[in-house]
Design a protein around this motif. Structure first.
Motif, PDB file in Angstrom:
ATOM      1  N   UNK A 165       2.349  -8.974   9.672  1.00 42.88           N
ATOM      2  CA  UNK A 165       1.573  -9.185   8.443  1.00 42.88           C
ATOM      3  C   UNK A 165       1.188  -7.838   7.820  1.00 42.88           C
ATOM      4  N   UNK A 166       1.163  -7.807   6.498  1.00 42.07           N
ATOM      5  CA  UNK A 166       0.793  -6.582   5.789  1.00 42.07           C
ATOM      6  C   UNK A 166      -0.695  -6.307   6.000  1.00 42.07           C
ATOM      7  N   UNK A 167      -1.034  -5.036   6.134  1.00 38.86           N
ATOM      8  CA  UNK A 167      -2.436  -4.650   6.264  1.00 38.86           C
ATOM      9  C   UNK A 167      -3.068  -4.646   4.883  1.00 38.86           C
ATOM     10  N   UNK A 168      -4.361  -4.943   4.827  1.00 37.02           N
ATOM     11  CA  UNK A 168      -5.021  -4.861   3.525  1.00 37.02           C
ATOM     12  C   UNK A 168      -5.036  -3.410   3.030  1.00 37.02           C
ATOM     13  N   UNK A 169      -5.121  -3.252   1.751  1.00 38.63           N
ATOM     14  CA  UNK A 169      -5.175  -1.907   1.166  1.00 38.63           C
ATOM     15  C   UNK A 169      -6.451  -1.207   1.626  1.00 38.63           C
ATOM     16  N   UNK A 170      -6.374   0.100   1.705  1.00 30.27           N
ATOM     17  CA  UNK A 170      -7.524   0.886   2.145  1.00 30.27           C
ATOM     18  C   UNK A 170      -7.990   1.807   1.026  1.00 30.27           C
ATOM     19  N   UNK A 171      -9.269   2.129   1.087  1.00 34.47           N
ATOM     20  CA  UNK A 171      -9.872   3.041   0.117  1.00 34.47           C
ATOM     21  C   UNK A 171     -10.804   3.955   0.895  1.00 34.47           C
ATOM     22  N   UNK A 172     -10.671   5.245   0.687  1.00 31.01           N
ATOM     23  CA  UNK A 172     -11.543   6.208   1.365  1.00 31.01           C
ATOM     24  C   UNK A 172     -12.353   6.960   0.321  1.00 31.01           C
ATOM     25  N   UNK A 173     -13.558   7.346   0.703  1.00 30.79           N
ATOM     26  CA  UNK A 173     -14.415   8.105  -0.207  1.00 30.79           C
ATOM     27  C   UNK A 173     -15.220   9.120   0.600  1.00 30.79           C
ATOM     28  N   UNK A 174     -15.409  10.267   0.018  1.00 35.13           N
ATOM     29  CA  UNK A 174     -16.258  11.295   0.634  1.00 35.13           C
ATOM     30  C   UNK A 174     -17.628  11.222  -0.037  1.00 35.13           C
ATOM     31  N   UNK A 175     -18.659  11.134   0.803  1.00 35.47           N
ATOM     32  CA  UNK A 175     -20.027  10.994   0.313  1.00 35.47           C
ATOM     33  C   UNK A 175     -20.913  12.066   0.916  1.00 35.47           C
ATOM     34  N   UNK A 176     -21.969  12.366   0.200  1.00 36.49           N
ATOM     35  CA  UNK A 176     -22.993  13.223   0.798  1.00 36.49           C
ATOM     36  C   UNK A 176     -23.763  12.365   1.799  1.00 36.49           C
TER      37      UNK A 176
ATOM     38  N   UNK B 111      -0.492 -13.272   2.211  1.00 41.42           N
ATOM     39  CA  UNK B 111      -0.175 -12.114   3.004  1.00 41.42           C
ATOM     40  C   UNK B 111       1.341 -11.948   3.059  1.00 41.42           C
ATOM     41  N   UNK B 112       1.828 -10.776   2.772  1.00 42.88           N
ATOM     42  CA  UNK B 112       3.261 -10.538   2.837  1.00 42.88           C
ATOM     43  C   UNK B 112       3.631 -10.077   4.232  1.00 42.88           C
ATOM     44  N   UNK B 113       4.864 -10.297   4.583  1.00 44.88           N
ATOM     45  CA  UNK B 113       5.340  -9.880   5.891  1.00 44.88           C
ATOM     46  C   UNK B 113       6.486  -8.912   5.736  1.00 44.88           C
ATOM     47  N   UNK B 114       6.496  -7.922   6.607  1.00 46.26           N
ATOM     48  CA  UNK B 114       7.576  -6.963   6.635  1.00 46.26           C
ATOM     49  C   UNK B 114       7.960  -6.793   8.092  1.00 46.26           C
ATOM     50  N   UNK B 115       9.184  -7.100   8.397  1.00 49.69           N
ATOM     51  CA  UNK B 115       9.705  -7.025   9.762  1.00 49.69           C
ATOM     52  C   UNK B 115       8.852  -7.845  10.717  1.00 49.69           C
ATOM     53  N   UNK B 116       8.401  -9.041  10.267  1.00 51.90           N
ATOM     54  CA  UNK B 116       7.663  -9.950  11.124  1.00 51.90           C
ATOM     55  C   UNK B 116       6.199  -9.597  11.330  1.00 51.90           C
TER      56      UNK B 116
END
Length: 97
Positions: free
Chosen positions: A8-19, A1-6
């Motif tokens: 922890x970095x959030x995990x990457x997100x993925x969004x999808x539009x579904x019926x 996990x990387x840190x920026x300004x103390x």
């Protein structure tokens, strides 16, 4: 996990539009496997990505085609005078760089 300004970095997100039908289908499949929707989607997407990359890196040949390739590798044709001239020209150009 990387840190920026103390922090922890959030995990990457993925969004999808579904019926609604797609969402229900995926939710049912996740439940059958005892997974959360996110776990199911991530595992399924990762597996599909691995298969797609493996297929892209593989060349499938028929028995006949694989025999032709093997024969060409084991018994290459002699270089033609034109090809020899091109190879010499290429070597000269590469050496000049």
């Amino acid at each position: 996990m990387t840190e920026r300004q103390g922090k922890p970095a959030k995990p990457a997100r993925l969004a999808a539009r579904l019926s609604p039908q797609q969402k229900e289908l995926i939710e049912r499949a996740a439940a059958v496997q005892g997974l959360t929707l996110t776990e199911f989607v991530v595992q399924s997407a990762q597996a599909a990505a691995e298969v797609a990359l493996a297929r892209a890196a593989t060349i499938d040949l028929s028995v006949r085609d694989s025999t032709v390739v093997a024969e060409a590798l084991l018994h290459p044709r002699p270089l033609t005078p034109a090809l020899r001239a091109l190879l010499r020209e290429h070597a000269t150009r590469v050496e000049q760089r």
